[in-house]
Design a protein around this motif. Structure first.
Motif, mmCIF file in Angstrom:
data_model
loop_
_atom_site.group_PDB
_atom_site.id
_atom_site.type_symbol
_atom_site.label_atom_id
_atom_site.label_comp_id
_atom_site.label_asym_id
_atom_site.label_seq_id
_atom_site.Cartn_x
_atom_site.Cartn_y
_atom_site.Cartn_z
ATOM 1 N N GLU A 104 -17.716 -41.426 17.333
ATOM 2 C CA GLU A 104 -18.283 -40.392 16.410
ATOM 3 C C GLU A 104 -17.544 -39.205 16.258
ATOM 4 O OE1 GLU A 104 -22.072 -41.386 17.608
ATOM 5 O OE2 GLU A 104 -22.875 -42.026 15.881
ATOM 6 N N GLN A 105 -17.355 -38.686 17.695
ATOM 7 C CA GLN A 105 -16.599 -37.325 17.306
ATOM 8 C C GLN A 105 -15.237 -37.303 16.943
ATOM 9 O OE1 GLN A 105 -15.831 -37.326 21.955
ATOM 10 N NE2 GLN A 105 -14.628 -35.370 21.631
ATOM 11 N N PHE A 106 -14.749 -38.563 16.538
ATOM 12 C CA PHE A 106 -13.479 -38.587 15.906
ATOM 13 C C PHE A 106 -13.540 -39.332 14.332
ATOM 14 C CE2 PHE A 106 -11.877 -38.937 20.408
ATOM 15 C CZ PHE A 106 -11.312 -37.729 20.264
ATOM 16 N N GLY A 107 -14.682 -39.276 14.039
ATOM 17 C CA GLY A 107 -14.964 -39.564 12.590
ATOM 18 C C GLY A 107 -15.001 -40.984 12.426
ATOM 19 N N VAL A 148 -10.308 -39.422 12.779
ATOM 20 C CA VAL A 148 -9.157 -38.398 13.411
ATOM 21 C C VAL A 148 -9.015 -38.400 14.828
ATOM 22 C CG1 VAL A 148 -9.679 -36.718 11.626
ATOM 23 C CG2 VAL A 148 -10.924 -36.836 13.404
ATOM 24 N N LYS A 149 -8.847 -39.767 15.088
ATOM 25 C CA LYS A 149 -8.549 -39.889 16.693
ATOM 26 C C LYS A 149 -7.295 -39.790 17.014
ATOM 27 C CE LYS A 149 -10.035 -43.405 19.871
ATOM 28 N NZ LYS A 149 -10.757 -42.369 20.747
ATOM 29 N N CYS A 150 -6.192 -39.362 16.241
ATOM 30 C CA CYS A 150 -4.917 -39.068 16.640
ATOM 31 C C CYS A 150 -4.576 -37.887 15.494
ATOM 32 C CB CYS A 150 -3.738 -40.167 16.631
ATOM 33 S SG CYS A 150 -3.185 -40.406 15.162
ATOM 34 N N PRO A 151 -3.503 -36.871 16.140
ATOM 35 C CA PRO A 151 -3.409 -35.865 14.900
ATOM 36 C C PRO A 151 -2.961 -36.355 13.724
ATOM 37 C CG PRO A 151 -2.274 -35.574 17.091
ATOM 38 C CD PRO A 151 -2.907 -36.960 17.354
#
Ligand code: URA
Length: 242
Positions: free
Chosen positions: A49-52, A74-77
């Motif tokens: 969840e913290q990465f959307g 948004v797990k990676c930049p």
């Protein structure tokens, strides 16, 4: 009986000699035998969840459900620099899936894979071997554009490729066509160069997999256009052979 055993041993020897000449000590064709327990190819839950991402994406039953659950990733930049998340396009029941590398500028702007120059060539090639773009499924290893169209980073592939695996698990095609080096290296978990993989038929979780050049490479180097066409023709034959 003796003759049959000799033939099996001869075939096995020929296969191993061929593999050794292609890949040295590395054996990269671990065919999954049909009596092995069937395991989901999604190896780990990268959802967080913290990465959307909705962590239940791994249980998605349809492509629409999967896309809805991961499209804010948004797990990676790249999740911060993209214009659009480029999930994939086409027939969710397709027997064939084409997998490219990552969205480029046009794909990032339009949210659809292979819509730029490489996509136009892909469309032409598909038509020339008898596929319509809307009857197949097309996606990429990465769902977000690497800035400046640079190569995907290993960390980006690691973060994003489970989504591709899940797409393939949902679609269950009969054949995957890998366009360029990144999809084939990702699916086969190998660093072998594309030159040693191209044109060959592999197996990935019980699905046939063929490696060919990326259309963008064929635009840069015309000599790769014909082999790319031949590989797509072979893909068509594999799909429709009895
Ligand atoms: N190149 C790719 O690998 N994928 C696209 O979607 C566009 C260009």
């Amino acid at each position: 009986m003796k003759k049959e055993i000799k033939k099996v041993l001869d075939d096995a020897k020929r296969y191993l000699v061929q593999q050794e000449s292609l890949f040295g000590d590395e054996i990269i064709l671990p065919k999954q035998s049909s009596d092995e327990p069937k395991q989901s190819p999604v190896e780990k839950n990268v959802g967080d969840e913290q990465f959307g991402v909705d962590p239940s994406w791994v249980e998605s039953k349809t492509l629409n459900e999967l896309e809805t659950k991961i499209r804010n990733c948004v797990k990676c930049p790249l999740g911060k620099t993209r214009t659009n998340f480029v999930f994939g396009v086409g027939n969710p029941n397709s027997e064939i899936v084409f997998v490219g590398e990552a969205p480029g500028m046009d794909e990032d702007l339009q949210g659809e894979p292979f819509v730029g120059r490489a996509g136009q060539l892909l469309n032409q090639l598909l038509a020339s071997v008898g596929f319509r773009r809307d009857e197949v499924y097309i996606c990429n290893v990465l769902k977000c554009r690497p800035p400046g169209n640079r190569d995907p980073l290993p960390s980006e592939i690691e973060a994003c490729s489970p989504y591709l695996v899940k797409q393939l698990e949902i679609i269950k095609p009969k054949l995957i066509v890998s366009l360029g080096r990144f999809p084939i290296q990702t699916l086969l978990k190998t660093n072998a160069p594309l030159s040693s993989l191209r044109g060959q038929i592999f197996e990935w979780h019980g699905i046939k997999l063929i490696a060919t050049y990326h259309p963008a490479a064929a635009l840069r180097n015309q000599q790769w256009k014909r082999p790319l066409f031949e590989d797509l023709r072979k893909a068509r034959e594999i799909l429709y052979q009895k």
